[in-house]
Structure formats: C-alpha cells, structure tokens
Motif scaffolding. Structure first.
Motif, mmCIF file in Angstrom:
data_model
loop_
_atom_site.group_PDB
_atom_site.id
_atom_site.type_symbol
_atom_site.label_atom_id
_atom_site.label_comp_id
_atom_site.label_asym_id
_atom_site.label_seq_id
_atom_site.Cartn_x
_atom_site.Cartn_y
_atom_site.Cartn_z
ATOM 1 N N PHE B 130 8.774 -5.235 15.369
ATOM 2 C CA PHE B 130 8.124 -4.820 14.223
ATOM 3 C C PHE B 130 9.065 -4.147 13.076
ATOM 4 N N ASN B 131 8.852 -3.999 11.900
ATOM 5 C CA ASN B 131 9.443 -3.714 11.072
ATOM 6 C C ASN B 131 8.620 -2.697 9.991
ATOM 7 N N PHE B 132 8.004 -1.565 10.571
ATOM 8 C CA PHE B 132 7.193 -0.894 9.599
ATOM 9 C C PHE B 132 7.882 -0.399 8.213
ATOM 10 N N GLY B 133 9.027 -0.181 8.154
ATOM 11 C CA GLY B 133 9.677 0.110 6.902
ATOM 12 C C GLY B 133 9.721 -0.997 5.830
ATOM 13 N N LYS B 134 9.361 -2.250 6.385
ATOM 14 C CA LYS B 134 9.831 -3.482 5.419
ATOM 15 C C LYS B 134 8.976 -3.205 4.034
ATOM 16 N N ASN B 135 7.882 -2.594 3.883
ATOM 17 C CA ASN B 135 7.356 -2.508 2.707
ATOM 18 C C ASN B 135 6.974 -1.198 2.494
ATOM 19 N N PHE B 136 7.099 -0.161 3.494
ATOM 20 C CA PHE B 136 6.752 1.217 3.396
ATOM 21 C C PHE B 136 7.864 1.956 3.911
ATOM 22 N N ALA B 137 8.900 2.194 3.169
ATOM 23 C CA ALA B 137 10.233 2.735 3.343
ATOM 24 C C ALA B 137 10.265 4.064 4.175
ATOM 25 N N ASP B 138 9.194 4.753 3.549
ATOM 26 C CA ASP B 138 9.242 6.140 4.189
ATOM 27 C C ASP B 138 8.288 6.564 5.200
ATOM 28 N N TRP B 139 7.805 5.369 6.058
ATOM 29 C CA TRP B 139 6.704 5.302 6.856
ATOM 30 C C TRP B 139 6.857 6.287 8.033
ATOM 31 N N ASN B 140 8.350 6.678 8.511
ATOM 32 C CA ASN B 140 8.611 7.714 9.411
ATOM 33 C C ASN B 140 9.249 8.799 8.829
ATOM 34 N N THR B 141 9.117 9.092 7.889
ATOM 35 C CA THR B 141 9.558 10.419 7.088
ATOM 36 C C THR B 141 8.603 11.198 6.337
ATOM 37 N N ASN B 142 7.379 10.285 5.839
ATOM 38 C CA ASN B 142 6.460 11.021 5.039
ATOM 39 C C ASN B 142 5.340 10.749 5.883
ATOM 40 N N TYR B 143 4.704 12.000 6.142
ATOM 41 C CA TYR B 143 3.296 11.974 6.986
ATOM 42 C C TYR B 143 1.986 11.287 6.633
ATOM 43 N N GLN B 144 1.963 11.482 5.065
ATOM 44 C CA GLN B 144 1.027 10.809 4.598
ATOM 45 C C GLN B 144 1.037 9.402 4.772
ATOM 46 N N THR B 145 2.346 8.678 4.415
ATOM 47 C CA THR B 145 2.531 7.345 4.469
ATOM 48 C C THR B 145 1.997 6.836 5.933
ATOM 49 N N PHE B 146 2.535 7.590 7.080
ATOM 50 C CA PHE B 146 2.364 7.306 8.367
ATOM 51 C C PHE B 146 0.870 7.261 8.432
ATOM 52 N N LEU B 147 0.014 8.407 8.004
ATOM 53 C CA LEU B 147 -1.305 8.239 8.189
ATOM 54 C C LEU B 147 -1.954 7.313 7.715
ATOM 55 N N THR B 148 -1.370 6.796 6.419
ATOM 56 C CA THR B 148 -1.968 5.594 5.763
ATOM 57 C C THR B 148 -1.878 4.357 6.211
ATOM 58 N N LEU B 149 -0.870 4.131 6.818
ATOM 59 C CA LEU B 149 -0.516 2.886 7.935
ATOM 60 C C LEU B 149 -1.448 2.937 9.080
ATOM 61 N N ALA B 150 -1.822 4.291 9.679
ATOM 62 C CA ALA B 150 -2.421 4.227 10.948
ATOM 63 C C ALA B 150 -3.773 4.046 10.728
ATOM 64 N N GLN B 151 -4.244 4.382 9.202
ATOM 65 C CA GLN B 151 -5.607 4.079 9.091
ATOM 66 C C GLN B 151 -5.848 2.418 8.825
ATOM 67 N N ALA B 152 -4.704 1.902 8.133
ATOM 68 C CA ALA B 152 -4.740 0.570 8.055
ATOM 69 C C ALA B 152 -4.853 -0.112 9.244
ATOM 70 N N PHE B 153 -3.887 0.244 10.159
ATOM 71 C CA PHE B 153 -4.069 -0.637 11.513
ATOM 72 C C PHE B 153 -5.115 -0.225 12.382
ATOM 73 N N GLU B 154 -5.813 0.821 12.279
ATOM 74 C CA GLU B 154 -6.932 0.786 12.978
ATOM 75 C C GLU B 154 -8.156 0.203 12.383
ATOM 76 N N ASP B 155 -8.378 0.110 11.044
ATOM 77 C CA ASP B 155 -9.335 -0.501 10.314
ATOM 78 C C ASP B 155 -9.155 -1.834 10.558
ATOM 79 N N THR B 156 -7.812 -2.470 10.569
ATOM 80 C CA THR B 156 -7.601 -3.823 10.693
ATOM 81 C C THR B 156 -8.120 -4.155 12.197
ATOM 82 N N GLY B 157 -7.652 -3.452 13.244
ATOM 83 C CA GLY B 157 -7.951 -3.854 14.426
ATOM 84 C C GLY B 157 -9.499 -3.953 14.636
#
Lengths: 235, 266
Positions: B130-157
């Motif tokens: 997986f390449n989480f930084g492909k479209n969200f470069a700060d996914w593992n440095t910006n906590y808010q981006t991380f949470l945004t993706l977490a929400q997106a993954f859970e709701d997608t799941g």
C-alpha cells in the motif's frame, strides 16, 4: 398500484396504508410470495413440518419466514424507538448540548427504522407493542445510558444473528443498512458511559456477538408488556 | 418428487452432501431462489442448480468475497500498524489506546479471513503493497490527516461488507462471521468520527463527514432515501428530516466502488 400510492389521503393512517399497499405487492410478491408458494408445495408433499405450536390468543406472533424476521426487527425497533422517545420527552435536560443532539438523532433513527419496517410489512406487520420501562429511572443519567447500551448492543447482536435466517438477499442488505447504524449508536453510547469502550462488545477475535431470536426476545422481555411468540421463526 | 429423498440418496454416496449444501435449510434457499423464476414443473432444473451450487460455483463466489474483504483488512491493519509506529503521530492516552484497540481487531480479522479461506480450500491473497502517501503526503506526520484516512477506511469497510452480504447468503457460517465483523467496523467508524468531532453516523453524501474532495467516493450514495421499495423513506410515519433519514441507513458500496477507493492508496 402506482395510482393507489399517488391518491391523496385524508387521514394519517391511510398514508401508511397507501405506502403499505405498493410495498406489500412489490416486495412480498416479487421477493417472498413466489418463493413461499414453491416452498409450501415442497413442504406439503415431502416434509414433516413441526411448526404448529400451541397459540396463546393474547400473544402477538411474529410469523414465519422472512416476514417473521422482519416483524422480529420491527418489534425491537418499536422497543428502542419508545425508549428514546421517553428519554427525549423526560430526561433531555440532564444531558449536555452535544449529548442532547445524540439522543435526538438516535430517537429519530429508531423512529424511522420502526416506521419504515411497519410500512414495509404492510398488513403483515404485528400490532403496536406495549412497553414496560418501570425498571428504568428516567431521572438518572446512568440508568438511561446503561439501558441504551443494553438495547443497542442487543439490537446489533439480534441483526447479526438474524441475517442467516433471511432467505431474500434484498432483505439481508436492508438489515445490513440498519445494523451498522445500530452499531454506531452502540459505540457512541458506550463511549458516553466510558470513553474508549466503543467496541468492547467484541470477542478476542474481533467479532461482535450474534444472538438467536429466542435469546434476544428473552433479554428484551422484561421491557415489553405484550407477550410475543416466535415459535414459527426460521431456525 | 421428493427432494429430500434424492438428497438422502446422494448422502449414501457422498456423506458430505449436507456440508456442501451447508444445511438442509439452504437446500430450500437454493430451491426457492430458483423457484422465483421457475414453475414447479421446472423443479428438476432447480434441483440441478442446487447441486451446481453445492458442488461448483458457490464456493468460488464466497472465496472471492473473502479475499476482497481480506484486502481491505490488510489495508486497515497495515495503516494502523504503520501509524502506531510513526514517531509522535498519535498522541498518548485515549487516542493511542483507541487506535491500538482497533489495530488489534483488524489484525484478528485478517487472521480469521485467512483461516476461513483456507478452510474452504481457497488461497488467501498475500498482502499487497500500500502507498498511503500517494495522495495524502502527510498521512504519517499529520495526525488530522491520519484520522481522516482512518475514518474513510472504517466507513468504507462498513459499506464494503454490507455490499457483499448478499453474495454470502448461501453459507450461514461465513455470512454470520462477516456480519460480526461488519458491526465492529461500524463501531470503529463511529469512534474515529467522534475523535474528529463528527457525528458517529453518516448524514447525506459526506455532508457531515469532513473529508477532502479526493475522499468523497467514500460517501457516494449515502444520501439515498429510497429504501426497500419505498421511494422516499422520509415520508414514513409522521415524516422525518433528510438528516435523520440518511443517518438511519448506511448504504452498501459495490466491489468496483471499493476498488476505486482502495486504488487511491496503491
């Protein structure tokens, strides 16, 4: 059929009826009706059917097949909707602004689940159930939240256990649309009681409970005055 | 004609016939789904279909769904594992505890799916890159981006499992396990949403979900108000707002829609 639905309605309960008629025909004939006919024939010719249990004239029977399962869901949604209606009517001031919004939202969700299932079941719907909330202290936030948790977790376990009892894939998806919202409620209520406990219902494999109708109804029985029989539900 | 006699006869030759049909009840399920279209006279045909399902195609459909779910669970597990390992990303305390709890669940789901696929004589897919930084470069440095993706993954799941339930209807055990995962994903989703100060439930097509435009496909179709043959569910009972009507029902996603979302991270 379409005309019936469009016909202006005078009374409020005829609105439900006008919805129920197309539902009845569309859903139950297309999905369940034809299926039931074939299944009945098979049973009639070849199966030792032991479904005929003694009936209590005062009891509400949920029925059989997918209709029975939908009535089972309708019974649980009636219980939840009645509970949150009471919370909003009696206890709202005990909650913070944010919590009040949560209670209002859940009241709305359970209300629409109930009314949707009633409309979908049409003339097959069980009557309105009489609830018994005497064990709940509506002046005590803790009593309200723990009851809410019980109802929400039970609802999730009930839908999870009922999925395999449904024959029709369309109904299964519908149940799926509702159960995840019940799970969201359960998580939020759990977090209001103790933050971080949102998914503590799950076992060590990360699975939520799935309960059989008989167990769910036994757990719900103290809160429902009307006697419910479920002997004809699929097993 | 007595279908049970026929099945019992087969049982003498193949003692596992009931396993292949899953249960006696499922024989009905198969029969009746065919019965929708076929007249009673066509029962021999329907019977053929029962055995075709038992001995052929149905297992592959189920395995396909399970591998599809496995890919999503790999994605979630990988995401949380990396996030927890990223220095200073997730604050200590309630936030970290919650993410750890979710990570453990996703890891368990991976294990369970692999075991289930193997028990059905299938081959679990191996973990993709997986390449989480492909479209969200700060996914593992910006906590808010991380949470945004977490929400997106859970709701997608939640939406992805829901979309596949119908494809598992022939196997009670697998269907139930999938539902038991599905509701846990919904609990995760609700908690993560609230960590971001969103409501725990999805209103409209992303209206209350606070995600960037690129993540909108996660909420496509969540504004649906046609439910089970009722054209507008807002009209039932005394009537409901669009917020309540869309919040009360989570909508499924198709495999294709999910694949499109996952491709943002591949």
């Amino acid at each position: 059929m379409e005309n019936l639905q469009d016909k202006p309605t005078a009374k409020e309960d005829s609105l439900t009826k006008s919805l129920a008629v197309p539902m009845q025909r569309r859903m139950f004939m297309r999905y369940a009706g034809a299926t039931a006919a074939v299944t009945t024939l098979l049973f009639a010719t070849s199966c030792d059917d032991d479904d005929d249990s003694p009936t209590d004239p005062m009891a509400v029977d949920l029925g059989s097949g997918d209709t029975g399962i939908l009535n089972y869901a309708y019974a649980l949604e009636q219980l939840e909707a009645a509970f949150y209606a009471e919370v909003v009517a009696k206890s709202l001031s005990m909650f913070s602004q944010a919590e009040q919004q949560i209670m209002q939202d859940i009241k709305g969700h359970e209300g629409i689940h109930r009314d949707f299932l009633k409309a979908a079941l049409g003339t097959s719907a069980i009557p309105n159930l009489e609830v018994n909330f005497s064990a709940i202290n509506f002046n005590d936030k803790n009593s309200i939240l723990t009851t809410a948790r019980t109802f929400e977790d039970l609802g999730v376990a009930a839908y999870n256990g009922a999925g395999k009892l449904l024959e029709n894939a369309g109904f299964l998806t519908l149940a799926g649309k509702i159960v995840s919202v019940e799970a969201r409620h359960a998580a939020v209520i759990r977090d209001l009681i103790s933050n971080g406990t949102f998914s503590d219902s799950a076992n060590e494999k990360g699975l939520d409970p799935a309960m059989a109708p008989a167990d769910v109804l036994a757990a719900a029985a103290p809160f429902i005055k009307t006697k419910i029989t479920a002997n004809n539900l699929p097993k | 004609m007595n279908i049970f006699r026929i099945i019992e006869d087969i049982e003498k030759v193949d003692p596992e016939v009931y396993n292949k049909l899953d249960s006696r009840r499922n024989a009905f399920k198969y029969m009746s789904s065919v019965g929708k279209k076929a007249a009673l006279a066509a029962i021999p045909l329907a019977l053929g279909s029962v055995f075709q399902k038992a001995y052929g195609q149905s297992n592959s459909t189920i395995l396909e769904v399970l591998n599809f779910a496995l890919k999503l669970e790999y994605l979630e597990r990988n995401f949380y594992t990396q996030g927890l390992a990223a220095n200073g990303l997730i604050p200590a305390g309630a936030a970290r505890t919650a993410i750890q709890k979710i990570q453990v669940h996703e890891a368990e789901h991976v294990k369970l799916l692999i075991a289930t696929i193997q028990s059905l004589n299938g081959t679990p897919i191996s973990e993709p890159t997986f390449n989480f930084g492909k479209n969200f470069a700060d996914w593992n440095t910006n906590y808010q981006t991380f949470l945004t993706l977490a929400q997106a993954f859970e709701d997608t799941g939640v939406r992805a499992y829901k979309g596949q339930a119908g494809n598992l209807i022939s196997n009670d055990a697998v269907l139930t396990a999938a539902l038991q995962i599905h509701s846990v994903e919904a609990r995760h989703a609700a908690h993560i949403r609230r960590m971001r100060n969103n409501a725990g439930w999805i209103v409209g097509a992303g209206a209350n979900s606070n995600v960037p435009a690129g993540a909108q496909p996660v909420y496509a179709g969540e504004d649906n108000v046609a439910q089970g043959g009722i054209n507008d569910v807002k009209t039932v009972g005394a009537g409901y707002s669009a917020e309540i009507a869309t919040g009360a029902f989570d909508e499924p996603l198709t495999k294709e829609q999910v694949a499109q979302i996952v491709s943002l991270f591949e």
